[in-house]
Design an enzyme around this catalytic site. Structure first.
Site, PDB file in Angstrom:
ATOM      1  CB  SER A   1      -0.914  -0.008   1.224  1.00  0.00           C
ATOM      2  OG  SER A   1      -1.803  -1.100   1.148  1.00  0.00           O
TER       3      SER A   1
ATOM      4  CG  HIS B   1       2.823   2.196  -4.343  1.00  0.00           C
ATOM      5  ND1 HIS B   1       3.954   2.960  -4.228  1.00  0.00           N
ATOM      6  CD2 HIS B   1       3.155   0.957  -3.909  1.00  0.00           C
ATOM      7  CE1 HIS B   1       4.947   2.214  -3.738  1.00  0.00           C
ATOM      8  NE2 HIS B   1       4.485   1.001  -3.526  1.00  0.00           N
TER       9      HIS B   1
ATOM     10  CG  ASP C   1       5.627  -7.099  -4.617  1.00  0.00           C
ATOM     11  OD1 ASP C   1       4.431  -6.941  -4.349  1.00  0.00           O
ATOM     12  OD2 ASP C   1       6.530  -6.383  -4.134  1.00  0.00           O
TER      13      ASP C   1
ATOM     14  CG  HIS D   1       8.954   1.053  -2.385  1.00  0.00           C
ATOM     15  ND1 HIS D   1       9.410   0.491  -3.560  1.00  0.00           N
ATOM     16  CD2 HIS D   1       7.724   0.537  -2.180  1.00  0.00           C
ATOM     17  CE1 HIS D   1       8.497  -0.328  -4.024  1.00  0.00           C
ATOM     18  NE2 HIS D   1       7.471  -0.318  -3.222  1.00  0.00           N
TER      19      HIS D   1
END
Lengths: 333, 333
Positions: free
Chosen positions: A54, A56, A109, A219
């Site tokens: 989360s 973004h 991911d 990030h």
């Protein structure tokens, strides 16, 4: 830290409650933190799954809906969702034609989507393919990746592949198309300021008042270099030059140009940046035929921008223009 | 000051060049700083004109297009456009059915739209009516206004009246409708941080790290009071209570709830705020039936939010749902 929240530990969960209240066209599994199109699975259509950390927003949940994604897994801020989450989502969006994972290239991911595909295949025979998006030319490896990071290209990939899935194309065809759009895209970003992760409460990095970071990640991962604060004109050049040096963008049906706000940069500035970027493309004989300007892939409250360019062929152009109905991108319906 | 720009004096002009490049569906008169629908004037339709200072993007130019405004006049940052500009725009969007000015209540804008209406009427017999939007319950008079400020209601007014203009309603009917939507709307905002006007280069006001301003205006004008930084839950109450104390929002077809980001606040936080606001409305027996969450009426790089609520009747609800195609709001086409 000044933010609109209650307990930082509840930020993602409470925000998802807000998404649910505001978007009755989505169905939310709060336990697993999965957001679905309310009508998923769509029978006969390949299911499209993406997701990630989360912070973004509108990526990723803002791109769920007809013409784009079927579901998204939400992680904690800047943290990958887990394999169980992804496997559950995968099974639930399989309308019988398989599921395509559209994976932003970050180590966690990629690994977790990989395990999820195995889990789903073992449990329900769901056929899964995955395409990893890695368009960021700034660095070859980073704090969070082996290889290049996935950033702005995801918007083009998810929109174009989403439209093709609606046409009934097969899982393999869609995976090929996703790879083609990703291969046709390059991106590079910059930061004027750091972001502040709520659980930590202090800026992720220190950037002096007279410096900017070129090649930043979404990030707050380090970029290529820090340079003195300079004009938008020069910043545009520092972003566009490496992109054009990395790929040929001439020919085809022209390019899609995406000037993305990192979260705290006003649209007044983003359109000024678009003017600079488009002028540089003009000079290079590259023709912008579609554009997007605004905050679509953000990094919490970071100020700065990301430039992403995708060379379009006629198939991609038609699919970009096809109807889409998501919270973040909508036209034609 | 860290911003993406060249010379601050050229910010608005260069940003408009970017808007022109990114939006071929608009026509821009750079000399007069007027943005038009490319097909304006639309024959037989009442022309809708709004505008105001820059720095609120996507307001105002993001709301030009079928189903919404015909043109917008852009001023310098936080500065009203001038009467000549507005008169020129008024004449050019008159398709024979007159022109409605949708005016945000700030002293300069009201005065200048007023003079523009007189100029246009004198020069070309264009029939003009004006509706002033004044939905902000925070203060009765302010630094920039006699009476209440116009803020979030403009989105509902411009969208609903835009759809009604497309249906061919008359100038008087549209003016009545605009007044009805404005009267049905109330708003209140808050700031976590100041904004920085580029020409000045320093924050408009000082807000200590542990304080927030409740009732802030969209140019950083003072609000009702400063309070210690607190939870989103309590902040929502400080915004919703004065709104509900000012008007009855029960009945009808329910309400449109708008949680607007002031520019630098992440959507993750805005959706969390939406959850808080909607929960308070539930408790008060008020039914949200439509919503909008995101940065639509910004104040440059201010962090914070504005809550706006509009009570809908069935006419307004149908018109809200009607197709619209602008850069900032789009659905159904």
């Amino acid at each position: 830290m000044k933010k609109l929240l209650n307990d930082p530990a509840d930020l993602v969960a409470e925000s998802l409650r807000g998404v649910e209240r505001a978007h009755p066209e989505l169905r939310i599994d709060h336990e697993n933190r999965i957001l679905y199109r309310a009508d998923a699975p769509v029978s006969g259509k390949v299911g499209l799954l993406s997701g990630g950390g989360s912070g973004h927003e509108p990526a990723h949940a803002g791109f769920i809906g007809p013409g784009m994604l079927d579901a998204v897994c939400a992680g904690e801020v800047f943290t990958s969702p887990v394999p169980d989450q992804m496997a559950e989502a995968t099974k639930n969006i399989d309308g019988g034609a398989g599921v395509l994972h559209l994976v932003w290239n970050y180590t966690g991911d990629v690994m977790n989507f990989d395990m999820a595909a195995e889990l789903a295949a073992a449990e329900t025979d769901t056929e899964v393919q995955a395409v990893v998006m890695n368009d960021d030319v700034a660095v070859e490896d980073s704090l969070f990746t082996a290889g290049r990071r996935g950033t702005g290209a995801a918007i083009a990939v998810e929109k174009i592949v989403g439209a093709a899935a609606d046409q009934g194309r097969s899982l393999s065809e869609l995976a090929d198309l996703a790879r083609r759009v990703n291969d046709s895209s390059r991106s590079m970003g910059m930061a004027l300021t750091s972001c502040t992760v709520p659980a930590k409460g202090t800026p992720t990095f220190d950037l002096p008042e007279d410096e900017i970071e070129i090649g930043i990640g979404i990030h707050g991962e380090p970029g290529r270099r820090r340079v003195p604060l300079t004009s938008a004109h020069e910043i545009a050049q520092m972003l566009v030059d490496p992109i054009l040096a990395d790929r040929d963008f001439t020919g085809g049906e022209g390019v899609f140009v995406f000037v993305n706000g990192m979260g705290a940069t006003p649209q007044l500035e983003l359109y000024l940046m678009y003017n600079e970027v488009a002028a540089l493309l003009d000079k290079a004989g590259i023709v912008p035929v579609r554009s997007l300007v605004g905050p679509y892939v953000t990094s919490l409250d970071m100020a700065g921008c990301l430039v992403s360019i995708t060379r379009l062929d006629d198939d991609m152009l038609r699919l970009w223009d096809a109807p889409v109905a998501t919270a973040g991108l909508r036209w034609g319906m």
